[in-house]
Design a protein around this motif. Structure first.
Motif, PDB file in Angstrom:
ATOM      1  N   PRO A 118       0.845  -1.197   0.000  1.00 10.90           N
ATOM      2  CA  PRO A 118       0.000   0.000   0.000  1.00 10.90           C
ATOM      3  C   PRO A 118       0.888   1.257   0.000  1.00 10.90           C
ATOM      4  O   PRO A 118       1.987   1.235   0.554  1.00 10.90           O
ATOM      5  CB  PRO A 118      -0.767  -0.114   1.316  1.00 10.90           C
ATOM      6  CG  PRO A 118      -0.658  -1.538   1.739  1.00 10.90           C
ATOM      7  CD  PRO A 118       0.631  -2.050   1.168  1.00 10.90           C
ATOM      8  N   GLU A 119       0.401   2.335  -0.643  1.00 12.53           N
ATOM      9  CA  GLU A 119       1.177   3.576  -0.721  1.00 12.53           C
ATOM     10  C   GLU A 119       1.412   4.180   0.650  1.00 12.53           C
ATOM     11  O   GLU A 119       2.489   4.672   0.955  1.00 12.53           O
ATOM     12  CB  GLU A 119       0.434   4.608  -1.592  1.00 12.53           C
ATOM     13  CG  GLU A 119       0.642   4.429  -3.076  1.00 12.53           C
ATOM     14  CD  GLU A 119       2.103   4.493  -3.462  1.00 12.53           C
ATOM     15  OE1 GLU A 119       2.790   5.431  -3.010  1.00 12.53           O
ATOM     16  OE2 GLU A 119       2.566   3.579  -4.180  1.00 12.53           O
ATOM     17  N   ASP A 120       0.352   4.144   1.485  1.00  8.28           N
ATOM     18  CA  ASP A 120       0.423   4.844   2.769  1.00  8.28           C
ATOM     19  C   ASP A 120       0.345   3.832   3.918  1.00  8.28           C
ATOM     20  O   ASP A 120      -0.682   3.177   4.099  1.00  8.28           O
ATOM     21  CB  ASP A 120      -0.731   5.854   2.861  1.00  8.28           C
ATOM     22  CG  ASP A 120      -0.679   6.637   4.160  1.00  8.28           C
ATOM     23  OD1 ASP A 120       0.338   6.554   4.880  1.00  8.28           O
ATOM     24  OD2 ASP A 120      -1.673   7.339   4.458  1.00  8.28           O
ATOM     25  N   LEU A 121       1.410   3.742   4.644  1.00 14.52           N
ATOM     26  CA  LEU A 121       1.438   2.789   5.769  1.00 14.52           C
ATOM     27  C   LEU A 121       1.436   3.509   7.120  1.00 14.52           C
ATOM     28  O   LEU A 121       1.699   2.887   8.147  1.00 14.52           O
ATOM     29  CB  LEU A 121       2.670   1.886   5.666  1.00 14.52           C
ATOM     30  CG  LEU A 121       2.664   0.913   4.493  1.00 14.52           C
ATOM     31  CD1 LEU A 121       3.953   0.114   4.449  1.00 14.52           C
ATOM     32  CD2 LEU A 121       1.471  -0.033   4.591  1.00 14.52           C
ATOM     33  N   CYS A 126       2.803  -3.343  10.897  1.00 15.59           N
ATOM     34  CA  CYS A 126       3.323  -4.204   9.829  1.00 15.59           C
ATOM     35  C   CYS A 126       4.092  -5.385  10.420  1.00 15.59           C
ATOM     36  O   CYS A 126       4.852  -5.225  11.378  1.00 15.59           O
ATOM     37  CB  CYS A 126       4.280  -3.418   8.923  1.00 15.59           C
ATOM     38  SG  CYS A 126       3.490  -2.026   8.104  1.00 15.59           S
ATOM     39  N   PHE A 127       3.889  -6.549   9.810  1.00 17.06           N
ATOM     40  CA  PHE A 127       4.594  -7.769  10.211  1.00 17.06           C
ATOM     41  C   PHE A 127       5.327  -8.310   8.982  1.00 17.06           C
ATOM     42  O   PHE A 127       4.683  -8.660   7.987  1.00 17.06           O
ATOM     43  CB  PHE A 127       3.602  -8.822  10.734  1.00 17.06           C
ATOM     44  CG  PHE A 127       2.927  -8.403  12.018  1.00 17.06           C
ATOM     45  CD1 PHE A 127       3.490  -8.724  13.247  1.00 17.06           C
ATOM     46  CD2 PHE A 127       1.742  -7.672  11.993  1.00 17.06           C
ATOM     47  CE1 PHE A 127       2.875  -8.330  14.433  1.00 17.06           C
ATOM     48  CE2 PHE A 127       1.125  -7.270  13.180  1.00 17.06           C
ATOM     49  CZ  PHE A 127       1.699  -7.607  14.400  1.00 17.06           C
ATOM     50  N   VAL A 128       6.651  -8.329   9.056  1.00 17.27           N
ATOM     51  CA  VAL A 128       7.464  -8.778   7.920  1.00 17.27           C
ATOM     52  C   VAL A 128       7.914 -10.214   8.181  1.00 17.27           C
ATOM     53  O   VAL A 128       8.361 -10.537   9.291  1.00 17.27           O
ATOM     54  CB  VAL A 128       8.704  -7.869   7.747  1.00 17.27           C
ATOM     55  CG1 VAL A 128       9.523  -8.305   6.543  1.00 17.27           C
ATOM     56  CG2 VAL A 128       8.273  -6.422   7.599  1.00 17.27           C
ATOM     57  N   LEU A 129       7.798 -11.060   7.161  1.00 17.14           N
ATOM     58  CA  LEU A 129       8.131 -12.477   7.314  1.00 17.14           C
ATOM     59  C   LEU A 129       9.310 -12.854   6.419  1.00 17.14           C
ATOM     60  O   LEU A 129       9.253 -12.641   5.200  1.00 17.14           O
ATOM     61  CB  LEU A 129       6.930 -13.346   6.903  1.00 17.14           C
ATOM     62  CG  LEU A 129       5.560 -12.996   7.492  1.00 17.14           C
ATOM     63  CD1 LEU A 129       4.511 -13.951   6.916  1.00 17.14           C
ATOM     64  CD2 LEU A 129       5.582 -13.074   9.010  1.00 17.14           C
ATOM     65  N   ASP A 130      10.345 -13.392   6.999  1.00 16.64           N
ATOM     66  CA  ASP A 130      11.449 -13.975   6.236  1.00 16.64           C
ATOM     67  C   ASP A 130      12.129 -14.984   7.143  1.00 16.64           C
ATOM     68  O   ASP A 130      12.521 -14.627   8.255  1.00 16.64           O
ATOM     69  CB  ASP A 130      12.447 -12.898   5.788  1.00 16.64           C
ATOM     70  CG  ASP A 130      13.415 -13.419   4.733  1.00 16.64           C
ATOM     71  OD1 ASP A 130      13.686 -14.642   4.708  1.00 16.64           O
ATOM     72  OD2 ASP A 130      13.908 -12.611   3.927  1.00 16.64           O
ATOM     73  N   PRO A 131      12.254 -16.241   6.722  1.00 14.61           N
ATOM     74  CA  PRO A 131      12.831 -17.209   7.659  1.00 14.61           C
ATOM     75  C   PRO A 131      14.264 -16.901   8.064  1.00 14.61           C
ATOM     76  O   PRO A 131      14.678 -17.258   9.156  1.00 14.61           O
ATOM     77  CB  PRO A 131      12.742 -18.551   6.914  1.00 14.61           C
ATOM     78  CG  PRO A 131      12.358 -18.249   5.527  1.00 14.61           C
ATOM     79  CD  PRO A 131      11.792 -16.859   5.482  1.00 14.61           C
ATOM     80  N   MET A 132      15.049 -16.238   7.168  1.00 13.15           N
ATOM     81  CA  MET A 132      16.485 -16.110   7.437  1.00 13.15           C
ATOM     82  C   MET A 132      16.926 -14.655   7.540  1.00 13.15           C
ATOM     83  O   MET A 132      16.707 -13.855   6.626  1.00 13.15           O
ATOM     84  CB  MET A 132      17.281 -16.783   6.316  1.00 13.15           C
ATOM     85  CG  MET A 132      16.843 -18.200   5.996  1.00 13.15           C
ATOM     86  SD  MET A 132      16.919 -19.315   7.403  1.00 13.15           S
ATOM     87  CE  MET A 132      18.629 -19.798   7.340  1.00 13.15           C
ATOM     88  N   LEU A 133      17.601 -14.335   8.642  1.00  8.54           N
ATOM     89  CA  LEU A 133      18.263 -13.035   8.802  1.00  8.54           C
ATOM     90  C   LEU A 133      19.759 -13.330   8.850  1.00  8.54           C
ATOM     91  O   LEU A 133      20.274 -13.789   9.876  1.00  8.54           O
ATOM     92  CB  LEU A 133      17.791 -12.368  10.103  1.00  8.54           C
ATOM     93  CG  LEU A 133      18.583 -11.157  10.582  1.00  8.54           C
ATOM     94  CD1 LEU A 133      18.546 -10.037   9.561  1.00  8.54           C
ATOM     95  CD2 LEU A 133      18.047 -10.663  11.918  1.00  8.54           C
ATOM     96  N   GLN A 148       9.698   4.154   4.205  1.00 11.20           N
ATOM     97  CA  GLN A 148       9.486   5.170   3.164  1.00 11.20           C
ATOM     98  C   GLN A 148       8.008   5.446   2.942  1.00 11.20           C
ATOM     99  O   GLN A 148       7.618   6.524   2.509  1.00 11.20           O
ATOM    100  CB  GLN A 148      10.109   4.730   1.826  1.00 11.20           C
ATOM    101  CG  GLN A 148      11.627   4.741   1.804  1.00 11.20           C
ATOM    102  CD  GLN A 148      12.191   6.115   2.076  1.00 11.20           C
ATOM    103  OE1 GLN A 148      11.644   7.120   1.638  1.00 11.20           O
ATOM    104  NE2 GLN A 148      13.278   6.171   2.850  1.00 11.20           N
ATOM    105  N   ARG A 149       7.174   4.458   3.231  1.00 11.81           N
ATOM    106  CA  ARG A 149       5.727   4.641   3.068  1.00 11.81           C
ATOM    107  C   ARG A 149       5.047   5.037   4.368  1.00 11.81           C
ATOM    108  O   ARG A 149       3.832   4.989   4.487  1.00 11.81           O
ATOM    109  CB  ARG A 149       5.097   3.363   2.515  1.00 11.81           C
ATOM    110  CG  ARG A 149       5.379   3.194   1.034  1.00 11.81           C
ATOM    111  CD  ARG A 149       5.069   1.790   0.566  1.00 11.81           C
ATOM    112  NE  ARG A 149       5.215   1.682  -0.871  1.00 11.81           N
ATOM    113  CZ  ARG A 149       6.373   1.684  -1.509  1.00 11.81           C
ATOM    114  NH1 ARG A 149       7.498   1.816  -0.847  1.00 11.81           N
ATOM    115  NH2 ARG A 149       6.418   1.580  -2.828  1.00 11.81           N
ATOM    116  N   GLY A 150       5.843   5.377   5.351  1.00 12.08           N
ATOM    117  CA  GLY A 150       5.267   5.942   6.573  1.00 12.08           C
ATOM    118  C   GLY A 150       5.063   4.965   7.710  1.00 12.08           C
ATOM    119  O   GLY A 150       4.512   5.334   8.757  1.00 12.08           O
ATOM    120  N   ALA A 151       5.494   3.695   7.540  1.00  8.10           N
ATOM    121  CA  ALA A 151       5.309   2.732   8.635  1.00  8.10           C
ATOM    122  C   ALA A 151       6.160   3.144   9.832  1.00  8.10           C
ATOM    123  O   ALA A 151       7.294   3.597   9.672  1.00  8.10           O
ATOM    124  CB  ALA A 151       5.704   1.326   8.179  1.00  8.10           C
ATOM    125  N   SER A 152       5.598   2.999  11.022  1.00  9.59           N
ATOM    126  CA  SER A 152       6.367   3.375  12.217  1.00  9.59           C
ATOM    127  C   SER A 152       6.275   2.301  13.296  1.00  9.59           C
ATOM    128  O   SER A 152       6.801   2.467  14.381  1.00  9.59           O
ATOM    129  CB  SER A 152       5.859   4.708  12.767  1.00  9.59           C
ATOM    130  OG  SER A 152       4.486   4.602  13.051  1.00  9.59           O
TER     131      SER A 152
END
Ligand SMILES: O=P(O)(O)OC[C@H]1O[C@H](OP(=O)(O)OP(=O)(O)O)[C@H](O)[C@@H]1O
Ligand SMILES: O=c1cc[nH]c(=O)[nH]1
Ligand SMILES: [Mg+2]
Length: 211
Positions: A118-121, A126-133, A148-152
């Motif tokens: 979405p343009e405006d967050l 927000c929950f980001v999923l990636d098995p490996m860091l 950049q889209r405003g997520a805080s």
């Protein structure tokens, strides 16, 4: 960044089977789904809720409902896709954005080949999923898309993490409200940028070879 490493024998048990090179793809996929369901319990501890009153057969009852705007779940393709269904089982009303990223195996730099967010967050959890860091390059770039889209208010969920990736993210997210939930914190990266002891290439083990 607030880091939470899961400390639960069931998670360690499932992770042990996941790490085993003899575990075939179908079982690997099931285990990733089971692990994300367990990790999501911790990761959603601060999910935003608001009071709601329902009528039980006996009396009115004021409980909680997930607040609007509903959370956004963002799997990082490919490997993060293996975590999506398990997360949606816990947050069925969430919306889903997508980021496709691939790490160059010689430079270890990520490139982004797909982005559907979405343009405006602003105001959106927000929950980001990636098995490996691993080096943190991919997750760092994903978080930057969201900022950049405003997520805080962002929570990243990874099955395994390396100290090098955490240190990088600590620097890159300084002053921001970011939580990281890990199934386990491993020892280090090897000379190829792989997590040790790790589980190998998560995308390949989920979906087969990329080539
Ligand atoms: O922390 P980093 O050093 O950036 O490495 C971690 C990234 O590498 C893997 O993805 P990969 O690039 O292999 O893509 P795939 O999911 O398509 O296999 C993994 O799923 C992360 O996204
Ligand atoms: O160990 C690692 C590092 C990066 N990506 C993976 O899939 N595994
Ligand atoms: Mg891969």
């Amino acid at each position: 960044m607030r880091v939470h490493v899961a400390d639960h024998p069931l998670i360690t048990h499932k992770l042990t089977v996941l790490r085993d090179r003899a575990t075939p793809s179908p079982q690997f996929r099931s285990l990733v789904a089971e692990l994300i369901t367990l990790l999501s319990y911790e990761a959603t501890r601060e999910v935003r809720v608001e009071p709601i009153t329902v009528q039980t057969p006996v009396a009115p009852y004021t409980g909680l409902a997930i607040s609007k705007p509903v959370p956004l779940v963002v799997p990082i393709l490919r490997a993060g896709l293996g975590m999506l269904d398990g997360m949606m089982a816990v947050l069925p009303n969430a919306e889903v954005g997508f980021l496709g990223m691939a790490r160059d195996e010689s430079t270890l730099q990520p490139t982004t080949y797909a982005e559907r967010l979405p343009e405006d967050l602003s105001g959106r959890q927000c929950f980001v999923l990636d098995p490996m860091l691993a080096t943190g390059g991919s997750l760092g770039a994903a978080l930057e898309f969201l900022f950049q889209r405003g997520a805080s208010d962002v929570t990243a969920i990874c099955i395994l993490g390396a100290p090098e990736g955490i240190a990088r993210l600590e620097k890159e997210t300084e002053g921001r409200d970011v939580r990281l939930v890990l199934g386990a914190l491993d020892e280090r990266l090897n000379e190829h940028g792989y997590i040790v002891p790790g589980l190998g290439d998560a995308g390949d083990r989920l979906y087969g070879l990329a080539e």
